[in-house]
Design a protein around this motif. Structure first.
Motif, PDB file in Angstrom:
ATOM      1  N   VAL A   1      10.657  67.376  77.668  1.00 47.63           N
ATOM      2  CA  VAL A   1       9.408  66.648  77.897  1.00 47.63           C
ATOM      3  C   VAL A   1       8.376  67.030  76.837  1.00 47.63           C
ATOM      4  O   VAL A   1       7.689  66.165  76.280  1.00 47.63           O
ATOM      5  CB  VAL A   1       8.866  66.903  79.326  1.00 47.63           C
ATOM      6  N   ILE A   2       8.292  68.319  76.531  1.00 43.75           N
ATOM      7  CA  ILE A   2       7.361  68.779  75.494  1.00 43.75           C
ATOM      8  C   ILE A   2       7.756  68.205  74.139  1.00 43.75           C
ATOM      9  O   ILE A   2       6.900  67.729  73.379  1.00 43.75           O
ATOM     10  CB  ILE A   2       7.302  70.319  75.468  1.00 43.75           C
ATOM     11  N   CYS A   3       9.059  68.228  73.820  1.00 46.96           N
ATOM     12  CA  CYS A   3       9.536  67.655  72.554  1.00 46.96           C
ATOM     13  C   CYS A   3       9.199  66.169  72.467  1.00 46.96           C
ATOM     14  O   CYS A   3       8.768  65.682  71.417  1.00 46.96           O
ATOM     15  CB  CYS A   3      11.040  67.859  72.412  1.00 46.96           C
ATOM     16  N   TYR A   4       9.405  65.450  73.563  1.00 52.27           N
ATOM     17  CA  TYR A   4       9.091  64.020  73.583  1.00 52.27           C
ATOM     18  C   TYR A   4       7.610  63.781  73.320  1.00 52.27           C
ATOM     19  O   TYR A   4       7.237  62.913  72.531  1.00 52.27           O
ATOM     20  CB  TYR A   4       9.499  63.409  74.927  1.00 52.27           C
ATOM     21  N   ALA A   5       6.763  64.572  73.971  1.00 49.36           N
ATOM     22  CA  ALA A   5       5.319  64.412  73.789  1.00 49.36           C
ATOM     23  C   ALA A   5       4.915  64.699  72.342  1.00 49.36           C
ATOM     24  O   ALA A   5       4.125  63.953  71.754  1.00 49.36           O
ATOM     25  CB  ALA A   5       4.566  65.336  74.741  1.00 49.36           C
ATOM     26  N   VAL A   6       5.481  65.746  71.752  1.00 53.22           N
ATOM     27  CA  VAL A   6       5.153  66.093  70.367  1.00 53.22           C
ATOM     28  C   VAL A   6       5.642  65.004  69.412  1.00 53.22           C
ATOM     29  O   VAL A   6       4.916  64.573  68.512  1.00 53.22           O
ATOM     30  CB  VAL A   6       5.751  67.468  69.997  1.00 53.22           C
ATOM     31  N   LEU A   7       6.880  64.546  69.613  1.00 54.07           N
ATOM     32  CA  LEU A   7       7.424  63.501  68.741  1.00 54.07           C
ATOM     33  C   LEU A   7       6.621  62.206  68.851  1.00 54.07           C
ATOM     34  O   LEU A   7       6.349  61.543  67.841  1.00 54.07           O
ATOM     35  CB  LEU A   7       8.893  63.243  69.068  1.00 54.07           C
ATOM     36  N   MET A   8       6.220  61.844  70.059  1.00 55.49           N
ATOM     37  CA  MET A   8       5.441  60.619  70.233  1.00 55.49           C
ATOM     38  C   MET A   8       4.044  60.758  69.632  1.00 55.49           C
ATOM     39  O   MET A   8       3.519  59.810  69.053  1.00 55.49           O
ATOM     40  CB  MET A   8       5.358  60.245  71.716  1.00 55.49           C
ATOM     41  N   ASP A   9       3.441  61.945  69.759  1.00 47.75           N
ATOM     42  CA  ASP A   9       2.137  62.163  69.129  1.00 47.75           C
ATOM     43  C   ASP A   9       2.238  62.028  67.616  1.00 47.75           C
ATOM     44  O   ASP A   9       1.374  61.416  66.986  1.00 47.75           O
ATOM     45  CB  ASP A   9       1.585  63.543  69.493  1.00 47.75           C
TER      46      ASP A   9
ATOM     47  N   TRP B   1       8.152  50.273  67.937  1.00 45.87           N
ATOM     48  CA  TRP B   1       8.988  50.225  69.139  1.00 45.87           C
ATOM     49  C   TRP B   1      10.435  50.579  68.847  1.00 45.87           C
ATOM     50  O   TRP B   1      11.121  51.141  69.695  1.00 45.87           O
ATOM     51  CB  TRP B   1       8.869  48.862  69.828  1.00 45.87           C
ATOM     52  N   THR B   2      10.900  50.280  67.643  1.00 44.30           N
ATOM     53  CA  THR B   2      12.255  50.691  67.265  1.00 44.30           C
ATOM     54  C   THR B   2      12.345  52.210  67.230  1.00 44.30           C
ATOM     55  O   THR B   2      13.312  52.804  67.727  1.00 44.30           O
ATOM     56  CB  THR B   2      12.634  50.099  65.895  1.00 44.30           C
ATOM     57  N   ARG B   3      11.335  52.853  66.675  1.00 43.73           N
ATOM     58  CA  ARG B   3      11.320  54.315  66.629  1.00 43.73           C
ATOM     59  C   ARG B   3      11.141  54.924  68.015  1.00 43.73           C
ATOM     60  O   ARG B   3      11.735  55.960  68.317  1.00 43.73           O
ATOM     61  CB  ARG B   3      10.232  54.794  65.682  1.00 43.73           C
ATOM     62  N   VAL B   4      10.343  54.300  68.852  1.00 45.85           N
ATOM     63  CA  VAL B   4      10.178  54.789  70.225  1.00 45.85           C
ATOM     64  C   VAL B   4      11.513  54.743  70.961  1.00 45.85           C
ATOM     65  O   VAL B   4      11.886  55.702  71.648  1.00 45.85           O
ATOM     66  CB  VAL B   4       9.109  53.958  70.987  1.00 45.85           C
ATOM     67  N   LYS B   5      12.237  53.645  70.815  1.00 44.48           N
ATOM     68  CA  LYS B   5      13.551  53.537  71.460  1.00 44.48           C
ATOM     69  C   LYS B   5      14.510  54.596  70.938  1.00 44.48           C
ATOM     70  O   LYS B   5      15.258  55.199  71.716  1.00 44.48           O
ATOM     71  CB  LYS B   5      14.139  52.147  71.216  1.00 44.48           C
ATOM     72  N   ARG B   6      14.483  54.841  69.629  1.00 42.52           N
ATOM     73  CA  ARG B   6      15.373  55.837  69.030  1.00 42.52           C
ATOM     74  C   ARG B   6      15.058  57.235  69.568  1.00 42.52           C
ATOM     75  O   ARG B   6      15.967  57.989  69.931  1.00 42.52           O
ATOM     76  CB  ARG B   6      15.247  55.811  67.509  1.00 42.52           C
TER      77      ARG B   6
ATOM     78  N   ILE C   1      16.600  61.715  73.154  1.00 39.43           N
ATOM     79  CA  ILE C   1      16.280  62.739  74.152  1.00 39.43           C
ATOM     80  C   ILE C   1      17.084  62.511  75.428  1.00 39.43           C
ATOM     81  O   ILE C   1      17.551  63.454  76.052  1.00 39.43           O
ATOM     82  CB  ILE C   1      14.762  62.777  74.407  1.00 39.43           C
ATOM     83  N   LEU C   2      17.287  61.260  75.795  1.00 36.11           N
ATOM     84  CA  LEU C   2      18.120  60.956  76.954  1.00 36.11           C
ATOM     85  C   LEU C   2      19.558  61.410  76.718  1.00 36.11           C
ATOM     86  O   LEU C   2      20.209  61.960  77.619  1.00 36.11           O
ATOM     87  CB  LEU C   2      18.076  59.457  77.265  1.00 36.11           C
ATOM     88  N   GLY C   3      20.062  61.212  75.502  1.00 39.40           N
ATOM     89  CA  GLY C   3      21.413  61.665  75.161  1.00 39.40           C
ATOM     90  C   GLY C   3      21.553  63.175  75.266  1.00 39.40           C
ATOM     91  O   GLY C   3      22.559  63.690  75.771  1.00 39.40           O
ATOM     92  N   VAL C   4      20.548  63.915  74.791  1.00 44.35           N
ATOM     93  CA  VAL C   4      20.571  65.377  74.901  1.00 44.35           C
ATOM     94  C   VAL C   4      20.561  65.786  76.368  1.00 44.35           C
ATOM     95  O   VAL C   4      21.309  66.677  76.780  1.00 44.35           O
ATOM     96  CB  VAL C   4      19.371  65.997  74.145  1.00 44.35           C
ATOM     97  N   TRP C   5      19.743  65.126  77.176  1.00 47.78           N
ATOM     98  CA  TRP C   5      19.655  65.453  78.602  1.00 47.78           C
ATOM     99  C   TRP C   5      20.986  65.199  79.312  1.00 47.78           C
ATOM    100  O   TRP C   5      21.446  66.030  80.092  1.00 47.78           O
ATOM    101  CB  TRP C   5      18.531  64.646  79.240  1.00 47.78           C
TER     102      TRP C   5
END
Length: 116
Positions: free
Chosen positions: A71-79, A17-22, A27-31
């Protein structure tokens, strides 16, 4: 964010969860940076389309594409994170369903052909 694991989470879950938050905050900061940066340059054009500067339309299209890319980057990073920490919820829930119940119990759609 706390630096010690919650009593309800294992150390592994806390790291996850720490990594998920990071990842999410990154990604929110980039947006947010893309939005604020585009607002700075959106009204610099003198050409207009439907009463709105042309640069606004171009930047809006660019922001839409950048959102899809994020969104694609987020999905890849989470996978990758799920795979590295073996936190695949789909496989775990499927295994739990397969192991649930009595082995000899006839379940709808899963019963044996020889039992009636």
């Amino acid at each position: 964010m706390t630096s010690t694991p919650d009593k309800l989470l294992t150390a592994r879950q806390f790291r996850y969860w720490t990594r998920v938050k990071r990842i999410t905050l990154g990604i929110l900061g980039v947006w947010i940076t893309l939005i604020l940066g585009s607002v700075t340059f959106a009204f610099g054009s003198t050409q207009q389309l439907f009463g709105i500067p042309l640069s606004y339309w171009i930047i809006s299209g660019g922001l839409l594409l950048s959102f899809l890319l994020l969104v694609i980057c987020y999905a890849v990073l989470m996978d990758r994170l799920d795979a590295s920490m073996n936190m695949n919820a789909t496989v775990n829930s499927r295994d739990a369903q397969a192991n649930a119940g009595d082995k000899d119990e006839i379940q709808p759609g899963r019963g044996r052909a020889d039992r009636h």
